[in-house]
Design a protein around this motif. Structure first.
Motif, PDB file in Angstrom:
ATOM      1  N   THR A 125       0.843  -1.189   0.000  1.00 43.17           N
ATOM      2  CA  THR A 125       0.000   0.000   0.000  1.00 43.17           C
ATOM      3  C   THR A 125       0.879   1.240   0.000  1.00 43.17           C
ATOM      4  O   THR A 125       1.785   1.339   0.832  1.00 43.17           O
ATOM      5  N   PRO A 126       0.657   2.180  -0.928  1.00 43.47           N
ATOM      6  CA  PRO A 126       1.454   3.414  -0.937  1.00 43.47           C
ATOM      7  C   PRO A 126       1.367   4.126   0.411  1.00 43.47           C
ATOM      8  O   PRO A 126       0.281   4.302   0.968  1.00 43.47           O
ATOM      9  N   GLU A 127       2.500   4.531   0.927  1.00 47.34           N
ATOM     10  CA  GLU A 127       2.548   5.142   2.249  1.00 47.34           C
ATOM     11  C   GLU A 127       1.720   6.421   2.326  1.00 47.34           C
ATOM     12  O   GLU A 127       1.149   6.737   3.371  1.00 47.34           O
ATOM     13  N   GLU A 128       1.641   7.166   1.203  1.00 49.04           N
ATOM     14  CA  GLU A 128       0.911   8.427   1.227  1.00 49.04           C
ATOM     15  C   GLU A 128      -0.602   8.239   1.356  1.00 49.04           C
ATOM     16  O   GLU A 128      -1.338   9.199   1.586  1.00 49.04           O
ATOM     17  N   HIS A 129      -1.081   7.006   1.219  1.00 48.36           N
ATOM     18  CA  HIS A 129      -2.515   6.740   1.321  1.00 48.36           C
ATOM     19  C   HIS A 129      -2.924   6.213   2.698  1.00 48.36           C
ATOM     20  O   HIS A 129      -4.113   6.034   2.967  1.00 48.36           O
ATOM     21  N   ILE A 130      -1.975   5.952   3.553  1.00 47.06           N
ATOM     22  CA  ILE A 130      -2.268   5.295   4.822  1.00 47.06           C
ATOM     23  C   ILE A 130      -3.183   6.126   5.711  1.00 47.06           C
ATOM     24  O   ILE A 130      -4.140   5.615   6.297  1.00 47.06           O
ATOM     25  N   GLU A 131      -2.925   7.429   5.808  1.00 45.19           N
ATOM     26  CA  GLU A 131      -3.742   8.258   6.698  1.00 45.19           C
ATOM     27  C   GLU A 131      -5.209   8.264   6.278  1.00 45.19           C
ATOM     28  O   GLU A 131      -6.111   8.237   7.115  1.00 45.19           O
ATOM     29  N   THR A 132      -5.459   8.259   4.960  1.00 43.19           N
ATOM     30  CA  THR A 132      -6.843   8.221   4.476  1.00 43.19           C
ATOM     31  C   THR A 132      -7.475   6.863   4.763  1.00 43.19           C
ATOM     32  O   THR A 132      -8.657   6.779   5.117  1.00 43.19           O
ATOM     33  N   MET A 133      -6.703   5.801   4.635  1.00 44.79           N
ATOM     34  CA  MET A 133      -7.226   4.470   4.936  1.00 44.79           C
ATOM     35  C   MET A 133      -7.600   4.356   6.414  1.00 44.79           C
ATOM     36  O   MET A 133      -8.603   3.722   6.762  1.00 44.79           O
ATOM     37  N   VAL A 134      -6.816   4.979   7.278  1.00 47.13           N
ATOM     38  CA  VAL A 134      -7.130   4.978   8.705  1.00 47.13           C
ATOM     39  C   VAL A 134      -8.438   5.721   8.957  1.00 47.13           C
ATOM     40  O   VAL A 134      -9.274   5.293   9.764  1.00 47.13           O
TER      41      VAL A 134
END
Length: 271
Positions: A125-134
């Motif tokens: 998973t691209p790291e820049e998308h993690i906050e949105t996934m959370v």
């Protein structure tokens, strides 16, 4: 309970027929993603994978990446950087609205913990998308808790004191109700959903006034998207059929909903 849609803006409207699913819009702002000048901007959730029933894909099934494999507290997740991690991810954890006991609430994993859980499962998973996934993860769990409180309100006077004692993720196990709807979808594909839930949780709720514990089953579905293509998730939240009181409430709720639907479709009498 009921047939309604709730979005982050609080707009409600009818969405699914012949189910008791609670549908929630994806909290990702797709309109802003489309208008972004960065061509790589997109929703980090693979909604095509949620709707796909193909087993040939190498992608793992969509589910909560945090391993709730045992009926206990939130597992201990590292706040350290993962191997080969490039971006710094926040380590602050967001407090939920869900009571853990009389003096504290559950906390959601931080973006760093969430990413570490993905890495541990081998998900790329691209790291820049993690906050949105959370944000999506937390949003869905908050919606599930609101549905639990609606059920609890039918039984106790003050459901705001109800606590989530423990929980368990069971993504590989299809509940009996989900199997029933899959059978209905196979027999009547034009009327019922034909996709299985992409995740399942069991939550054990404690009623402090009596000390009674009640198990709830939550099936997570992907629902038909909005007209603009924005995805929608559905949560089927109900008490498990493992006690007389839960069976009674399930029957009572189903009867009330069936009667309300019948009354809404009655043909008015002529004078």
């Amino acid at each position: 309970m009921g047939q309604s849609v709730s979005s982050p803006t609080g707009v409600a409207k009818s969405t699914l027929d012949n189910t008791s699913l609670k549908a929630t819009s994806c909290p990702v702002d797709h309109s802003s993603l489309k208008s972004s000048t960065q061509s790589s901007a997109q929703c980090p959730v693979d909604h095509k994978a949620l709707h796909s029933s193909s087993s040939s894909s190498s992608q793992p099934p969509a589910e909560c990446p945090v391993d709730h494999s045992s009926l206990n507290q939130m597992p201990t997740l590292s706040q350290g950087r993962a191997p080969n991690q490039v971006l710094d991810l926040p380590t602050a954890r967001t407090e939920s609205s869900i009571l853990r006991d009389s003096s504290s609430k559950w906390e959601y994993p931080s973006p760093q913990q969430f990413y570490n859980a993905l890495v541990r499962k081998g998900w790329e998973t691209p790291e820049e998308h993690i906050e949105t996934m959370v944000e999506i993860h937390n949003f869905l769990n908050e919606q599930a808790w609101q549905e639990v409180l609606k059920w609890e309100k039918r039984v106790i006077e003050n459901p705001s004191d109800v606590q989530l004692a423990r929980f368990k993720g069971r993504p590989g196990e299809i509940s009996p109700k989900a199997r029933f709807w899959l059978l209905a979808g196979w027999l009547f594909p034009s009327r019922f959903n034909t996709e299985p839930p992409f995740d399942r949780h069991d939550w054990v709720v404690k009623r402090p006034n009596t000390g009674e514990e009640v198990r709830y089953v939550i099936d997570y579905y992907s629902a038909p998207p909005e007209p603009d293509g924005s995805p929608v998730f559905s949560l089927d939240v109900r008490p498990a059929l493992d006690s007389f009181s839960s069976v009674k409430e399930r029957i009572a709720c189903a009867t009330e909903e069936a009667w309300a639907e019948f009354r809404s479709t009655e043909i008015p009498k002529r004078d």
